[in-house]
Design an enzyme around this catalytic site. Structure first.
Site, mmCIF file in Angstrom:
data_model
loop_
_atom_site.group_PDB
_atom_site.id
_atom_site.type_symbol
_atom_site.label_atom_id
_atom_site.label_comp_id
_atom_site.label_asym_id
_atom_site.label_seq_id
_atom_site.Cartn_x
_atom_site.Cartn_y
_atom_site.Cartn_z
ATOM 1 C CB SER A 160 52.285 8.610 37.718
ATOM 2 O OG SER A 160 53.138 8.987 37.785
ATOM 3 C CB SER A 171 61.439 2.942 66.730
ATOM 4 O OG SER A 171 60.574 4.225 66.029
ATOM 5 C CG HIS A 215 55.820 1.521 68.732
ATOM 6 N ND1 HIS A 215 56.904 1.743 67.702
ATOM 7 C CD2 HIS A 215 55.097 1.316 67.696
ATOM 8 C CE1 HIS A 215 56.640 1.810 66.639
ATOM 9 N NE2 HIS A 215 55.205 1.433 66.701
ATOM 10 C CG HIS A 232 47.813 5.074 34.806
ATOM 11 N ND1 HIS A 232 47.065 5.155 33.616
ATOM 12 C CD2 HIS A 232 48.784 5.724 34.644
ATOM 13 C CE1 HIS A 232 48.156 5.781 32.710
ATOM 14 N NE2 HIS A 232 48.941 6.139 33.294
#
Length: 890
Positions: free
Chosen positions: A575, A433, A431, A573
Site C-alpha cells: 500500500s 477505441s 485496435h 502487504h
C-alpha cells in the site's frame, strides 16, 4: 539560540575552541569556511559569538557535503548584506576518487529576500528543480548550477533581467522556457552536456550575448534566430546531432569561433565552410546519406494523407499509409495492417470526469481522441502519435497514452518523440477505441520469482524493496511509485518548520495474496535527519490505504532499523508508506490533510468581457502561477474585474458557472443547463469557455449590473438555497463571484435596417437536419457579435471589394444593416451549397473571430445531437448499439 549551541555541545568544545575558529574564518566581510571539515558547526558558533559581525558578511562559502548543511540554510537569509554565496558540493570523494555531489535539494523560500545577492553558485549538488526563490533575486548577475540533476528551468526564469552569466552544464535539462529570451543583459550562457533536443526561437533575443555553449546535447537543428546575436563572439555547437546550420551564422560581425565538430553535417553553406574561425572536424562532409533504419525502408514508400480542417474520416487500404490530422495527431498504418479497405472516423471529445477516471496524482494533458470503428483488429500494430500540453514543470513523472476498452482504462507502453517542433507521445495499438494523454508518477516494475529479487526507484534510487528467496510460489508483477515531497511544500501546508517527511512510497502488485515472507523496504530519512542526530521519539512510520483516505501510525507495529541515511523495516502487504519526523503527537490526521493538499491546485477564476462586444463573456479557471501570463494575452481584447481570490481544486474536479442578478445566457448550448455552464478543471488544459449573455431588463435607459458565480460540483437541477446564501466555510458549494456589466444599448444598434434601404430578412435555413441547421435567428445572433471587421469577413467569404463597397453604400452610417446585408445575401446565394457552414466557420477563423466560429460549431453540434435523439426516439436508428451508448457518455 538553541540550534547554534547544538554543534558546539556535541563536540564538547568550550570557549577555547570557539576562539580558535573565529580568527581564520571571519575576515572582514568574508566568511570562507568551505575548506574546514566542520564548517557548518563553525558557522553556528560564529553566529552565536559574533552575531553582529556575521550578519554583515557579504561573501560566504559553505561545504555542501556536510550533514549539517540543510540545518544551516535557514540561517543564511539573516545575512541581508550578502553579495556572493557559494554552496558547492564536490569537497568529498568516493572510493573511485570521483567528486561527491552535495546534499542540497532545495532552498528555503526566504532566500528570495537576499536583495543584494549578485553571485550564487550551487554547483555539484542534487537539485532536480531550480528553487523558485531564485527568480526572486532581483540583483542576481551570476548564477552557476553546474553538475546537478536539473530537468528544466522555470517558466518565469526571464525575471532575472540583470543576469549576465549563467552556467547549467552537466545537468539533465530537456527543454528551455520561452522566457529565456527575456534575459536582456546575459553575456555568457553555458548549457553544455545536457539533453536538449531543441532550442526556442526566443534565444535570438539575447542581443548582448558574447559566448553561447550548447555542446554535448542532442540538437538536430538550431533556430535561425541565432543570426540575430550581433554581439556573439564564440558559439560552441560540437558533439550534437546537427544535420544543418543556418548560413546567417557566417555574417555575425564579432564571431571569432564557431565549433561544429562531431556532428552529422554532410553539407555546409559555402559562406560558413570558407570562414577561418569555423571548426568542422568529425563531420561526414560530402558523404552520401545512410538511411537510419535500413531494415524498415519500406515505410518510406507509404503514401501520406494530410487531412484538411473539417474532415473527420479517411480510408486505409492494405497498402498502408501515414496520416496527419490538423490537430497534430499522426498515424502510421504498415502494409498489411488491414486486409481490405477500412474507413476510419475520428473526433476530439472533452473529458468528462464521470467517465474519464484519473488516478491520484495523474495529470490530464489532452482531450479524448475517439477512433472508430471501435474494436477493429489490425493484422499489424498501428502507431499513434498524440500531441499534449507542455509539461516543463512536471519533473520526476512520465507521459503515457491511456485507452478505454469500453469497461476500463489501461495504460499503453509509450515513448515521447519530437517531430519537427512538436513534442508527441507515441504508442502501438492493436485496435481502436478512445485515447488520451496523461502524466503519471514514474512506474518502476519487475517480476518477482520464487528466488526473490530487488526493485528500486529511478526517481529516488535510495528507495529499495528487497524480496527474499521463497517470498512467493508463483511469479507476480510488482509496481513501485514515488512522490517526492519537498521540505518547502510540507512547511507551507503544515506551517511547521520542524516537521519533515520522506518521499511517499506506493507499492502494488497484480495478485490479491500477501507475500509468504516479509519483504524489506528501505526509505531515506527525512531531509536534515541522520542516524547520528535522530531522535527516535519523533519518528513515525505511516501506512495508508489504497485510496490514501486514512493514514495509520504503525511505528510500534514494525521493527524499524536505522543507518546513517536510511530507515529499514519489513512488511508482507502493499500500500502507501510515509516516514515522518515531527514533534506532533497525532500525526495521522495531519498526514491525511497534507496528502489531500498535495493533490490540489491553487486556482483563480476570470470573467472578462470583450471590449468590442460586452455581451461576449470569457470564463476561465486558471492555476495561480498562470494568471498573469493569461491576463497579458487577453488584455488587448478583453476587460473585466480582477481575478477572484485563490481557491483550491483537484485535477478533474467539476464546477459550474451561474449568471445572476438579471443576466442570462443567450444561446442554446449542450453544456448549458438552465443558464448554468458546466466545467471540469484540468491543470494543464485551458478550462475556458466563451458565452454570450443577455438580460430581460430593458437596457435602453440603463446598464445592467449582474454577476457570475462559480460553484463546486456538477450542475444540479436547482442551486440549493443554502449554497447560494452560505458563501463561506469549508462545506460551501460557492467558490467565487465576479461582476458582469451590460452597458446601456445604443438606439441605432437596436433597430433593424430601415425599409428605405430596401433590405429585408429572407426566411432560410443553412445546412440539413442530419448535419445541423443554421437558422435565420442564429444568423441574427451572429450578426450581433460582429463589428467593424465585417468587411474582412466578407472578403474571406468570397465577396469582391466592389461588392463590399456596394453594401456600404446601400447602408450608409448603419453598421448593423451592413452586417445583416452581408450575411443574408451570402446565405441566400449559398443556402444549397453542401459545405456552406464549413465555409462560414473558416471565414470567421481567418478573420480572427475564433469565438464566433466556435459558437457556430456549437450550434451545429447541438442540432446534430437533437436530430440523432429524435431518430432514436422513433426507432429509426439502424446503427444503435452498445458502442453508441459509450459515445453518448463522451
Amino acid at each position: 539560540m538553541g540550534e547554534p549551541q547544538e554543534p558546539g555541545d556535541s563536540l564538547g568544545e568550550g570557549a577555547l575552541g570557539a576562539a580558535a575558529v573565529t580568527g581564520p574564518c571571519l575576515a572582514g566581510n568574508r566568511l570562507n569556511i568551505d575548506v574546514y571539515t566542520d564548517g557548518c558547526q563553525q558557522f553556528f558558533k560564529l553566529l552565536g559569538l559574533r552575531r553582529e559581525e556575521v550578519v554583515q558578511v557579504e561573501f560566504l562559502r559553505l561545504n555542501c557535503n556536510e550533514d549539517l548543511i540543510t540545518s544551516t540554510l535557514s540561517h543564511i537569509p539573516l545575512l541581508k548584506a550578502l553579495k556572493s554565496l557559494v554552496l558547492k558540493g564536490g569537497h568529498a570523494r568516493d572510493t573511485a576518487g570521483s567528486c561527491q555531489r552535495g546534499l542540497l535539494t532545495f532552498l528555503p523560500q526566504e532566500f528570495g529576500h537576499l536583495r543584494s545577492l549578485a553571485h550564487l553558485d550551487l554547483s555539484f549538488n542534487s537539485f532536480s528543480v531550480l528553487p523558485s526563490c531564485i527568480t526572486e533575486l532581483a540583483s542576481l548577475t551570476s548564477l552557476l548550477v553546474c553538475h546537478n540533476s536539473l530537468w528544466g528551468l522555470p517558466e518565469d526564469f526571464g525575471r532575472l533581467t540583470k543576469l549576465t552569466f549563467f552556467s547549467a552544464m552537466k545537468n539533465q535539462i530537456k527543454s528551455l522556457p520561452q522566457s529565456i529570451g527575456e534575459l536582456a543583459a546575459l553575456q555568457t550562457l553555458d548549457l553544455s552536456e545536457n539533453v536538449l533536443d531543441t532550442i526556442p526561437e526566443e534565444i535570438g533575443n539575447l542581443h548582448n550575448c558574447t559566448e553561447l555553449d550548447l555542446s554535448g546535447n542532442g540538437l538536430t537543428g538550431i533556430p535561425s534566430s541565432l543570426g540575430n546575436l550581433q554581439s556573439l563572439q564564440r558559439l560552441h555547437l560540437h558533439s550534437n546531432l546537427l544535420v544543418t546550420v543556418p548560413a546567417s551564422l557566417a555574417h555575425l560581425p564579432d564571431l571569432s569561433r564557431l565549433d561544429l565538430q562531431n556532428n552529422r553535417l554532410r553539407v555546409i553553406p559555402p559562406e560558413i565552410q570558407s570562414s577561418p574561425f569555423v571548426h568542422l572536424r568529425g563531420n561526414p562532409l560530402g558523404e552520401p546519406e545512410v538511411p537510419l533504419q535500413p531494415d524498415d525502408s519500406s515505410s518510406e514508400e507509404l503514401r501520406t494523407l494530410f487531412l484538411a480542417a473539417g474532415e473527420d474520416r479517411f480510408t486505409v487500404t492494405p497498402e498502408g499509409c501515414k496520416v496527419s490530422l490538423t490537430c497534430g495527431v499522426q498515424f502510421c498504418f504498415p502494409r498489411g495492417a488491414v486486409t481490405s479497405a477500412v474507413t476510419i472516423c475520428f473526433q476530439k471529445c472533452s473529458p468528462d470526469p464521470q467517465w474519464v477516471k484519473l488516478k491520484h496524482h495523474d495529470i490530464l494533458l489532452s482531450q479524448v481522441l475517439e477512433l472508430q470503428p471501435h474494436g477493429i483488429e489490425f493484422q499489424e500494430e498501428v502507431q499513434i502519435w498524440m500531441p499534449y500540453a507542455s509539461t516543463q514543470s512536471l519533473h520526476e513523472r512520465e507521459v503515457i497514452i491511456r485507452t478505454f476498452s469500453g469497461q476500463k482504462w489501461s495504460d499503453l507502453r509509450s515513448k515521447v518523440e519530437w517531430k519537427g517542433k512538436m513534442r508527441l507521445v507515441c504508442c502501438c495499438v492493436p485496435h481502436f477505441s478512445w485515447f488520451l494523454v496523461v502524466s503519471r508518477l514514474v512506474v518502476n516494475e519487475c517480476s518477482v520469482p520464487k528466488e526473490g529479487t530487488l526493485l528500486f526507484s529511478t526517481v529516488d534510487p535510495n528507495i529499495k524493496v528487497t524480496f527474499p528467496h521463497g517470498v512467493t510460489e508463483e511469479p507476480r508483477r510488482v509496481m513501485l511509485q514515488v512522490l517526492p515531497v519537498s521540505k518547502e511544500e510540507l512547511m507551507e501546508i503544515t506551517g511547521d518548520s520542524d516537521t519533515v517527511a520522506s518521499p511517499l512510497l506506493s507499492l502494488s502488485q497484480n495478485s490479491t495474496v500477501d507475500f509468504l515472507q516479509p519483504i524489506k523496504i528501505q526509505l531515506p530519512l527525512p531531509p536534515g535527519v541522520t542516524g547520528l542526530t535522530l531522535d527516535r521519539s519523533r519518528i513515525h512510520l505511516l501506512h495508508g490505504d489504497w485510496n490514501a483516505q486514512n493514514w495509520n501510525d504503525i511505528t510500534d507495529q514494525v521493527v524499524l532499523e536505522f543507518t546513517h541515511l536510511y530507515a529499514l523495516f519489513e512488511t508482507s502487504h502493499f500500500s502507501w508508506y510515509w516516514l515522518w519526523y515531527t514533534t506532533k503527537a497525532y500525526i495521522s490526521g495531519i498526514a491525511k490533510e497534507v496528502y489531500k493538499r498535495l493533490r490540489m491546485y491553487q486556482v483563480n477564476f476570470i470573467a472578462l468581457q470583450r471590449k468590442k462586444d460586452p455581451e461576449q463573456v470569457l470564463l476561465q479557471c486558471v492555476p495561480k502561477h498562470k494568471v498573469d501570463p493569461v491576463l497579458r494575452k487577453l488584455h488587448d481584447r478583453y476587460r473585466g474585474p480582477e481575478p477572484s481570490d485563490m481557491v483550491e481544486m483537484f485535477e478533474g474536479e467539476q464546477f459550474f458557472a451561474a449568471f445572476e442578478r438579471g443576466i442570462d445566457i443567450d444561446a442554446d448550448r449542450p453544456d448549458c443547463i438552465d443558464g448554468r455552464i458546466s466545467f471540469s478543471f484540468y491543470s494543464h488544459l485551458k478550462n475556458v469557455k466563451e458565452v454570450y449573455v443577455t438580460s430581460e431588463v430593458d437596457r435602453k435607459n440603463k446598464a445592467v449590473k449582474g454577476q457570475v458565480s462559480f460553484y463546486r460540483g456538477a450542475v444540479p437541477e436547482n442551486i440549493p438555497e443554502e449554497a447560494a446564501k452560505k458563501r463561506k466555510g469549508p462545506n460551501s458549494h460557492w467558490l467565487a463571484t465576479l461582476p458582469i456589466k451590460l452597458p446601456k444599448l445604443k438606439s441605432q444598434g437596436n433597430e433593424l435596417p430601415a425599409a428605405k434601404n430596401g433590405f429585408s430578412l429572407p426566411p432560410l435555413n443553412l445546412g440539413s437536419a442530419e448535419t445541423g441547421y443554421l437558422t435565420q435567428s442564429n444568423l441574427l445572433g451572429i450578426a450581433g457579435r460582429i463589428g467593424a471587421e465585417w468587411q474582412t469577413i466578407g472578403l474571406n467569404l468570397g465577396f469582391s471589394y466592389q461588392q463590399i463597397q456596394e453594401i456600404r453604400c446601400n447602408n450608409r452610417e448603419d453598421l448593423r444593416a451592413q452586417i445583416l446585408d452581408l450575411l443574408f445575401s451570402w446565405a441566400q446565394q449559398n443556402r444549397r451549397t453542401p459545405d456552406c457552414i464549413d465555409r462560414l466557420v473558416g471565414a470567421m477563423k481567418e478573420s480572427g473571430r475564433q469565438d464566433v466560429a466556435d459558437e457556430i460549431e456549437a450550434i451545429i453540434a447541438l442540432g446534430r445531437q437533437k436530430y440523432r435523439e429524435s431518430i432514436q426516439r422513433v426507432g429509426l436508428d439502424q446503427e444503435s448499439s452498445a458502442e453508441d451508448s459509450a459515445i453518448a457518455m463522451v
